[in-house]
Scaffold this motif. Structure first.
Motif, PDB file in Angstrom:
ATOM      1  N   LEU A 190       0.828  -1.201   0.000  1.00 54.21           N
ATOM      2  CA  LEU A 190       0.000   0.000   0.000  1.00 54.21           C
ATOM      3  C   LEU A 190       0.865   1.255   0.000  1.00 54.21           C
ATOM      4  N   TYR A 191       1.920   1.261   0.795  1.00 53.41           N
ATOM      5  CA  TYR A 191       2.820   2.409   0.826  1.00 53.41           C
ATOM      6  C   TYR A 191       3.490   2.623  -0.535  1.00 53.41           C
ATOM      7  N   ILE A 192       3.952   1.532  -1.147  1.00 53.88           N
ATOM      8  CA  ILE A 192       4.652   1.650  -2.432  1.00 53.88           C
ATOM      9  C   ILE A 192       3.734   2.228  -3.497  1.00 53.88           C
ATOM     10  N   ILE A 193       2.503   1.731  -3.557  1.00 57.01           N
ATOM     11  CA  ILE A 193       1.574   2.204  -4.585  1.00 57.01           C
ATOM     12  C   ILE A 193       1.103   3.613  -4.282  1.00 57.01           C
ATOM     13  N   TYR A 194       0.798   3.905  -3.024  1.00 58.13           N
ATOM     14  CA  TYR A 194       0.256   5.217  -2.664  1.00 58.13           C
ATOM     15  C   TYR A 194       1.301   6.323  -2.823  1.00 58.13           C
ATOM     16  N   TYR A 195       2.512   6.067  -2.314  1.00 56.18           N
ATOM     17  CA  TYR A 195       3.552   7.094  -2.391  1.00 56.18           C
ATOM     18  C   TYR A 195       4.366   7.016  -3.678  1.00 56.18           C
ATOM     19  N   GLY A 196       4.392   5.851  -4.309  1.00 57.97           N
ATOM     20  CA  GLY A 196       5.224   5.694  -5.498  1.00 57.97           C
ATOM     21  C   GLY A 196       4.566   6.098  -6.794  1.00 57.97           C
ATOM     22  N   VAL A 197       3.233   6.229  -6.784  1.00 59.72           N
ATOM     23  CA  VAL A 197       2.540   6.525  -8.035  1.00 59.72           C
ATOM     24  C   VAL A 197       2.894   7.917  -8.546  1.00 59.72           C
ATOM     25  N   VAL A 198       3.250   8.831  -7.656  1.00 63.00           N
ATOM     26  CA  VAL A 198       3.571  10.204  -8.086  1.00 63.00           C
ATOM     27  C   VAL A 198       4.904  10.266  -8.830  1.00 63.00           C
ATOM     28  N   PHE A 199       5.735   9.230  -8.685  1.00 70.75           N
ATOM     29  CA  PHE A 199       7.033   9.229  -9.339  1.00 70.75           C
ATOM     30  C   PHE A 199       6.994   8.588 -10.730  1.00 70.75           C
ATOM     31  N   VAL A 200       5.838   8.112 -11.155  1.00 66.49           N
ATOM     32  CA  VAL A 200       5.703   7.565 -12.501  1.00 66.49           C
ATOM     33  C   VAL A 200       5.717   8.720 -13.491  1.00 66.49           C
ATOM     34  N   ASP A 201       6.556   8.610 -14.500  1.00 76.82           N
ATOM     35  CA  ASP A 201       6.701   9.691 -15.471  1.00 76.82           C
ATOM     36  C   ASP A 201       5.385   9.975 -16.185  1.00 76.82           C
ATOM     37  N   GLY A 202       4.986  11.224 -16.165  1.00 81.65           N
ATOM     38  CA  GLY A 202       3.807  11.657 -16.894  1.00 81.65           C
ATOM     39  C   GLY A 202       2.483  11.355 -16.238  1.00 81.65           C
ATOM     40  N   ILE A 203       2.513  10.739 -15.050  1.00 78.06           N
ATOM     41  CA  ILE A 203       1.240  10.345 -14.429  1.00 78.06           C
ATOM     42  C   ILE A 203       0.442  11.563 -13.976  1.00 78.06           C
ATOM     43  N   GLN A 204       1.139  12.616 -13.539  1.00 77.96           N
ATOM     44  CA  GLN A 204       0.417  13.781 -13.050  1.00 77.96           C
ATOM     45  C   GLN A 204      -0.208  14.598 -14.183  1.00 77.96           C
ATOM     46  N   GLU A 205       0.251  14.371 -15.410  1.00 76.75           N
ATOM     47  CA  GLU A 205      -0.344  15.043 -16.561  1.00 76.75           C
ATOM     48  C   GLU A 205      -1.373  14.177 -17.276  1.00 76.75           C
ATOM     49  N   SER A 206      -1.557  12.952 -16.810  1.00 76.93           N
ATOM     50  CA  SER A 206      -2.471  12.035 -17.473  1.00 76.93           C
ATOM     51  C   SER A 206      -3.895  12.228 -16.963  1.00 76.93           C
ATOM     52  N   ILE A 207      -4.821  11.573 -17.660  1.00 77.18           N
ATOM     53  CA  ILE A 207      -6.239  11.678 -17.271  1.00 77.18           C
ATOM     54  C   ILE A 207      -6.531  10.875 -16.004  1.00 77.18           C
ATOM     55  N   PHE A 208      -5.582  10.025 -15.594  1.00 75.84           N
ATOM     56  CA  PHE A 208      -5.798   9.191 -14.410  1.00 75.84           C
ATOM     57  C   PHE A 208      -5.413   9.898 -13.113  1.00 75.84           C
ATOM     58  N   TRP A 209      -4.707  11.024 -13.212  1.00 72.42           N
ATOM     59  CA  TRP A 209      -4.218  11.671 -12.006  1.00 72.42           C
ATOM     60  C   TRP A 209      -5.322  12.142 -11.069  1.00 72.42           C
ATOM     61  N   PRO A 210      -6.446  12.697 -11.562  1.00 70.21           N
ATOM     62  CA  PRO A 210      -7.511  13.086 -10.627  1.00 70.21           C
ATOM     63  C   PRO A 210      -8.021  11.936  -9.766  1.00 70.21           C
ATOM     64  N   LEU A 211      -7.906  10.704 -10.281  1.00 71.48           N
ATOM     65  CA  LEU A 211      -8.309   9.546  -9.484  1.00 71.48           C
ATOM     66  C   LEU A 211      -7.185   9.069  -8.571  1.00 71.48           C
ATOM     67  N   LEU A 212      -5.969   9.000  -9.119  1.00 69.61           N
ATOM     68  CA  LEU A 212      -4.865   8.419  -8.367  1.00 69.61           C
ATOM     69  C   LEU A 212      -4.387   9.310  -7.231  1.00 69.61           C
ATOM     70  N   ARG A 213      -4.675  10.602  -7.281  1.00 71.33           N
ATOM     71  CA  ARG A 213      -4.250  11.454  -6.181  1.00 71.33           C
ATOM     72  C   ARG A 213      -5.160  11.317  -4.972  1.00 71.33           C
ATOM     73  N   GLU A 214      -6.309  10.683  -5.164  1.00 72.69           N
ATOM     74  CA  GLU A 214      -7.178  10.354  -4.032  1.00 72.69           C
ATOM     75  C   GLU A 214      -6.704   9.059  -3.380  1.00 72.69           C
ATOM     76  N   ALA A 215      -6.826   8.970  -2.065  1.00 70.20           N
ATOM     77  CA  ALA A 215      -6.304   7.809  -1.343  1.00 70.20           C
ATOM     78  C   ALA A 215      -7.069   6.531  -1.670  1.00 70.20           C
ATOM     79  N   PHE A 216      -8.331   6.651  -2.057  1.00 71.31           N
ATOM     80  CA  PHE A 216      -9.160   5.468  -2.239  1.00 71.31           C
ATOM     81  C   PHE A 216      -8.636   4.574  -3.366  1.00 71.31           C
ATOM     82  N   TYR A 217      -8.249   5.170  -4.480  1.00 71.87           N
ATOM     83  CA  TYR A 217      -7.905   4.353  -5.645  1.00 71.87           C
ATOM     84  C   TYR A 217      -6.538   3.677  -5.531  1.00 71.87           C
ATOM     85  N   PRO A 218      -5.487   4.322  -5.021  1.00 70.08           N
ATOM     86  CA  PRO A 218      -4.271   3.553  -4.738  1.00 70.08           C
ATOM     87  C   PRO A 218      -4.499   2.411  -3.751  1.00 70.08           C
TER      88      PRO A 218
END
Length: 240
Positions: free
Chosen positions: A81-109
């Protein structure tokens, strides 16, 4: 005397059981139910084809699935859970993708981590059930002219599901209990609601005992549901 006073206040609801705090518990119950149900559903959908592939004689199919189940069953869910929750922000281009509004919420990680974890355990449960299929059932299906895919769909999988039902019921209960760690990533589930009420009213016993009672009721409900399924689906195994 203090214990008697505390117990009386607890029964009277004068400590922390107000409409506002009960609303927190209700929201936490809804969040926990959604998280556990969706992760189990997605994990079950993933586990069926993975279990079939894990049972394959071809190592190039079974070996990657084995490595996946080995890693996720061999490491703590909290670390995943820690790896996915804190590590998703380090994926290249994820914050500019359409998935970021979901992944920045705690529920989806948390949902992703729980899904991958339960899918790994469920894959091994179903693989064992598939391997335990009677050789005679498969030979009878082939004698009727069924293809391998048809045999798997009509004979092996229904039979394996019935055999895997008791173990899968335990996995559902384990996932319910494991969902308590979701609060560490700021998700307001049942445990998160209890921590919030405790921090606000300084009443750890009332907050956590009440949540423990809710978990206990949910566990018994799941237990009796799977016992009902076992009686219906495994009735032919009972002696006459």
């Amino acid at each position: 005397m203090e214990l008697t006073t505390w117990f009386t206040d607890l029964l009277d609801g004068n400590l922390i059981f107000t409409p506002q705090t009960l609303g927190y518990y209700w929201d936490g119950l809804v969040t926990t139910s959604q998280l556990v149900f969706l992760s189990l559903l997605a994990g079950l959908v993933l586990a069926v084809p993975l279990a079939i592939g894990r049972s394959s004689r071809h190592r190039w199919i079974s070996l990657p699935i084995y490595l996946y189940t080995y890693v996720f069953r061999g490491t703590p869910l909290l670390i995943q859970l820690y790896i996915i929750y804190y590590g998703v922000v380090f994926v290249d281009g994820i914050q500019e993708s359409i998935f970021w509004p979901l992944l920045r919420e705690a529920f989806y990680p948390a949902l992703i981590a729980f899904t991958l974890n339960t899918a790994a355990y469920t894959t091994e449960i179903f693989r064992g059930a598939i391997k335990a299929t009677s050789r005679g059932e498969i030979e009878a299906a082939r004698a009727y002219g069924m293809s391998n895919a048809l045999t798997m769909r009509r004979i092996v999988l229904p039979s394996a599901f019935r055999r895997a039902l008791p173990a899968y019921g335990n996995e559902v209960i384990f996932m319910l209990h494991a969902s308590a760690i979701a609060s560490v990533v700021t998700l307001m589930d049942l445990t998160g609601a209890a921590r919030f009420v405790y921090a606000r009213f300084y009443a750890p016993f009332e907050a956590f005992l009440f949540v423990a009672a809710i978990y206990l009721c949910l566990t018994f409900a799941i237990l009796y549901f799977f016992r009902f399924l076992e009686k219906r689906l495994l009735a032919h195994l009972k002696p006459a």
